[in-house]
Design an enzyme around this catalytic site. Structure first.
Site, mmCIF file in Angstrom:
data_model
loop_
_atom_site.group_PDB
_atom_site.id
_atom_site.type_symbol
_atom_site.label_atom_id
_atom_site.label_comp_id
_atom_site.label_asym_id
_atom_site.label_seq_id
_atom_site.Cartn_x
_atom_site.Cartn_y
_atom_site.Cartn_z
ATOM 1 N N PHE A 124 0.862 -1.187 0.000
ATOM 2 C CA PHE A 124 0.000 0.000 0.000
ATOM 3 C C PHE A 124 0.893 1.230 0.000
ATOM 4 O O PHE A 124 1.746 1.377 0.885
ATOM 5 C CB PHE A 124 -0.851 -0.054 1.278
ATOM 6 C CG PHE A 124 -1.806 1.091 1.479
ATOM 7 C CD1 PHE A 124 -2.902 1.258 0.653
ATOM 8 C CD2 PHE A 124 -1.633 1.979 2.534
ATOM 9 C CE1 PHE A 124 -3.813 2.296 0.867
ATOM 10 C CE2 PHE A 124 -2.539 3.007 2.772
ATOM 11 C CZ PHE A 124 -3.632 3.163 1.920
ATOM 12 N N ALA A 129 4.524 13.728 3.334
ATOM 13 C CA ALA A 129 3.075 13.625 3.582
ATOM 14 C C ALA A 129 2.792 12.321 4.310
ATOM 15 O O ALA A 129 2.769 11.251 3.696
ATOM 16 C CB ALA A 129 2.289 13.692 2.272
ATOM 17 N N GLU A 148 0.022 3.877 10.611
ATOM 18 C CA GLU A 148 -1.437 3.728 10.428
ATOM 19 C C GLU A 148 -2.226 4.722 11.293
ATOM 20 O O GLU A 148 -3.205 4.374 11.952
ATOM 21 C CB GLU A 148 -1.874 2.281 10.665
ATOM 22 C CG GLU A 148 -1.173 1.362 9.682
ATOM 23 C CD GLU A 148 -2.054 0.357 9.025
ATOM 24 O OE1 GLU A 148 -3.277 0.565 8.974
ATOM 25 O OE2 GLU A 148 -1.500 -0.643 8.544
HETATM 26 N N1 CAA Z 1 -13.782 5.940 5.194
HETATM 27 C C1 CAA Z 1 -14.313 6.530 4.099
HETATM 28 N N2 CAA Z 1 -14.370 7.876 3.939
HETATM 29 C C2 CAA Z 1 -13.861 8.633 4.926
HETATM 30 C C3 CAA Z 1 -13.296 8.084 6.076
HETATM 31 C C4 CAA Z 1 -13.280 6.672 6.206
HETATM 32 N N3 CAA Z 1 -12.759 6.074 7.264
HETATM 33 N N4 CAA Z 1 -12.855 9.085 6.865
HETATM 34 C C5 CAA Z 1 -13.136 10.235 6.238
HETATM 35 N N5 CAA Z 1 -13.738 9.951 5.062
HETATM 36 C C6 CAA Z 1 -14.256 10.935 4.098
HETATM 37 C C7 CAA Z 1 -15.143 11.942 4.801
HETATM 38 O O1 CAA Z 1 -16.490 11.493 4.867
HETATM 39 C C8 CAA Z 1 -14.991 13.174 3.925
HETATM 40 O O2 CAA Z 1 -15.866 13.016 2.821
HETATM 41 P P1 CAA Z 1 -16.630 14.281 2.156
HETATM 42 O O3 CAA Z 1 -15.529 15.104 1.507
HETATM 43 O O4 CAA Z 1 -17.559 13.685 1.176
HETATM 44 O O5 CAA Z 1 -17.293 15.018 3.277
HETATM 45 C C9 CAA Z 1 -13.562 13.076 3.403
HETATM 46 O O6 CAA Z 1 -13.169 11.696 3.538
HETATM 47 C C10 CAA Z 1 -12.616 13.946 4.191
HETATM 48 O O7 CAA Z 1 -12.641 13.468 5.521
HETATM 49 P P2 CAA Z 1 -12.154 14.333 6.754
HETATM 50 O O8 CAA Z 1 -12.719 15.711 6.623
HETATM 51 O O9 CAA Z 1 -12.399 13.555 7.995
HETATM 52 O O10 CAA Z 1 -10.613 14.481 6.528
HETATM 53 P P3 CAA Z 1 -9.661 15.240 7.483
HETATM 54 O O11 CAA Z 1 -8.753 15.948 6.578
HETATM 55 O O12 CAA Z 1 -10.346 15.973 8.548
HETATM 56 O O13 CAA Z 1 -8.919 14.064 8.300
HETATM 57 C C11 CAA Z 1 -7.200 12.636 8.967
HETATM 58 C C12 CAA Z 1 -8.064 13.372 7.929
HETATM 59 C C13 CAA Z 1 -8.032 11.942 10.011
HETATM 60 C C14 CAA Z 1 -6.153 13.498 9.646
HETATM 61 C C15 CAA Z 1 -6.568 11.662 8.000
HETATM 62 O O14 CAA Z 1 -5.815 12.372 7.066
HETATM 63 C C16 CAA Z 1 -5.747 10.599 8.645
HETATM 64 O O15 CAA Z 1 -6.290 9.594 9.115
HETATM 65 N N6 CAA Z 1 -4.404 10.768 8.643
HETATM 66 C C17 CAA Z 1 -3.510 9.696 9.056
HETATM 67 C C18 CAA Z 1 -3.009 8.993 7.854
HETATM 68 C C19 CAA Z 1 -2.453 7.646 8.137
HETATM 69 O O16 CAA Z 1 -2.995 6.885 8.928
HETATM 70 N N7 CAA Z 1 -1.372 7.312 7.464
HETATM 71 C C20 CAA Z 1 -0.809 5.999 7.596
HETATM 72 C C21 CAA Z 1 -0.242 5.590 6.295
HETATM 73 S S1 CAA Z 1 -0.255 3.876 5.941
HETATM 74 C C22 CAA Z 1 0.898 3.112 6.861
HETATM 75 O O17 CAA Z 1 1.436 3.624 7.811
HETATM 76 C C23 CAA Z 1 1.126 1.680 6.443
HETATM 77 C C24 CAA Z 1 2.473 1.104 6.377
HETATM 78 O O18 CAA Z 1 2.871 0.590 5.333
HETATM 79 C C25 CAA Z 1 3.288 1.015 7.625
#
Ligand code: CAA
Length: 402
Positions: free
Chosen positions: A123, A130, A365
């Site tokens: 993934f 970012a 995550e």
């Molecule tokens: N499922 C589906 N849709 C979702 C959702 C979910 N869980 N959460 C939000 N959305 C949708 C919302 O409904 C919204 O839709 P609309 O535009 O239609 O209203 C849209 O997405 C935007 O949502 P938010 O306004 O909630 O977005 P935000 O900018 O406020 O929040 C955040 C975002 C919570 C900070 C998010 O960016 C986040 O979770 N950041 C962390 C990222 C992360 O976990 N990165 C890890 C990378 S992977 C990794 O680490 C794996 C590896 O290989 C080790």
């Protein structure tokens, strides 16, 4: 409400527990020291059906439910975090996204070989600049006829150099009105021209795992590899994280248990002041905390898994489970080192590896700071889950075993 695991759950749990006890635990310290992933682990997990455990049989999987996925992750991380990370990316962040969002053709081309363990999946969301702020990504995908041309760099990618397929998210609309709009998800075959990858060494933990970077330089992929619609990339990546975080929560629960079991054993062997250290009340307090946290972490992830089985959104429950379990596993591993005293500080005992491994999961995550913001936003009513165009399918034993 039923707290009993089914016969199928216990069967899958035992299968993974036996694999971990016989084939992983005896050799894992050696691979951790080498900072390499044992080459036979991925093929072996494929042979055992672990790589497709909760994917319907008709898509090459074993047809178990989402609770089974959690139980499997708990058993894998009991042995070592690196094996659970495989399930987080291959299953949680990739295969389940194809199950949820993919077309029938994509399920046949990507999901079937992944579930059979013939292809490994990763993934690609995070970039050098970012991480938590997903919307700050700069990787681009530009439409050219019926192809897309992808450019950009993805960083901290688990299985970067092992994967055959990577689900990447890129910016397709540079003028989107909201930062979270204008992103699109694609399945990229790593063998395509222009895809390069490398490993990152020198990590604090998960040293027996594979973490790296993926670079895309004018990579051409057909539009049939686009997952979902243009502009759905942010939502798809968040839905992937709902599944990845579930596996992280379940795995961290296993790490708490590993710290607890190691500590109980050691506390009954080691003597100070003429008695086993288990006799000292401050040691008992640490053991009691570990047991309490294991029970609570398990209840939280099982609740999230139960909601997945019903096909209900579980973003809030999964985020809570991930936050609690990873924080508790870090504390449990730290206390396990403390109980082991100076021996815990050396690799003579596994608890120093548990402590190093546990730190990663409070960062990846979604950092636990992000999860606290998400929980507060739900509590204030600022955050509401809107229905998605395609939800994760509810578990149906008849359909899954068909
Ligand atoms: N499922 C589906 N849709 C979702 C959702 C979910 N869980 N959460 C939000 N959305 C949708 C919302 O409904 C919204 O839709 P609309 O535009 O239609 O209203 C849209 O997405 C935007 O949502 P938010 O306004 O909630 O977005 P935000 O900018 O406020 O929040 C955040 C975002 C919570 C900070 C998010 O960016 C986040 O979770 N950041 C962390 C990222 C992360 O976990 N990165 C890890 C990378 S992977 C990794 O680490 C794996 C590896 O290989 C080790």
């Amino acid at each position: 409400m039923d707290f009993q695991l089914s016969e199928e759950h216990r069967m899958a749990q035992k299968m993974v527990r036996d694999f971990a006890a016989k084939e992983v635990i005896p050799v894992i310290q050696e691979w951790d020291s080498k900072q390499e992933m044992a080459p036979h682990f991925l093929p072996r997990m494929g042979e055992l059906g672990i790589m497709g455990i909760n994917i319907p049989v008709k898509y090459g999987g074993q047809g178990f439910d989402y609770i089974t996925l959690g139980l499997v992750c708990e058993e894998l991380e009991y042995a070592d975090s690196s094996l659970r990370v495989v399930m987080s990316v291959h299953m949680g962040l990739n295969s389940m996204a194809v199950l949820q969002w993919g077309t029938e053709d994509q399920k046949q081309r990507f999901l079937v070989p992944q579930a059979k363990g013939e292809k490994v999946a990763a993934f690609g969301l995070t970039e050098p600049d970012a991480g938590s702020d997903v919307a700050a990504m700069t990787a681009t995908a530009v439409k050219d006829g019926n192809e897309y041309i992808l450019n950009g760099e993805k960083m901290w990618i688990s299985l970067a150099t092992k994967a055959d397929h990577t689900l990447v998210v890129c910016r397709t609309d540079m003028n989107a009105d909201k930062p979270t709009s204008g992103m699109t998800a694609f399945m990229v075959e790593n063998a395509r021209d222009g895809v390069t990858s490398g490993d990152i060494h020198g990590k604090l933990g998960v040293r027996a795992g594979s973490t790296g970077w993926v670079n895309m330089q004018d990579v051409r992929i057909p539009e049939e590899n686009r997952i979902g619609e243009e502009g759905e990339g942010f939502k798809i990546s968040m839905s992937c994280l709902d599944n990845g975080r579930y596996t992280v929560a379940a795995g961290a629960t296993g790490l708490i248990k590993a710290s607890l079991d190691a500590s109980v054993k050691y506390a009954q062997e080691r003597k100070t002041f003429g008695v086993q250290i288990a006799e000292h009340q401050l040691i008992q307090q640490k053991i009691a905390h570990m047991h309490r946290d294991h029970e609570m972490a398990q209840l939280l992830y099982l609740k999230a898994g139960w909601k997945k089985n019903l096909g209900e959104r579980n973003t809030r429950e999964t985020s809570l489970a991930k936050w609690f379990a990873t924080e508790a596993s870090f504390n449990a591993a730290s206390e396990a080192v403390q109980i082991h005293g100076a021996y815990g500080y050396s690799d003579e005992y596994p608890v120093e590896r548990f402590l190093r491994n546990s730190k990663g999961a409070v960062i990846y995550e979604g950092t636990n700071e992000i999860h606290q913001l998400v929980q507060a936003a739900y509590a204030f009513g600022w955050r509401k889950d809107r229905p998605l165009r395609k939800e994760l399918p509810a578990f149906d034993p008849d359909v899954w075993q068909e």
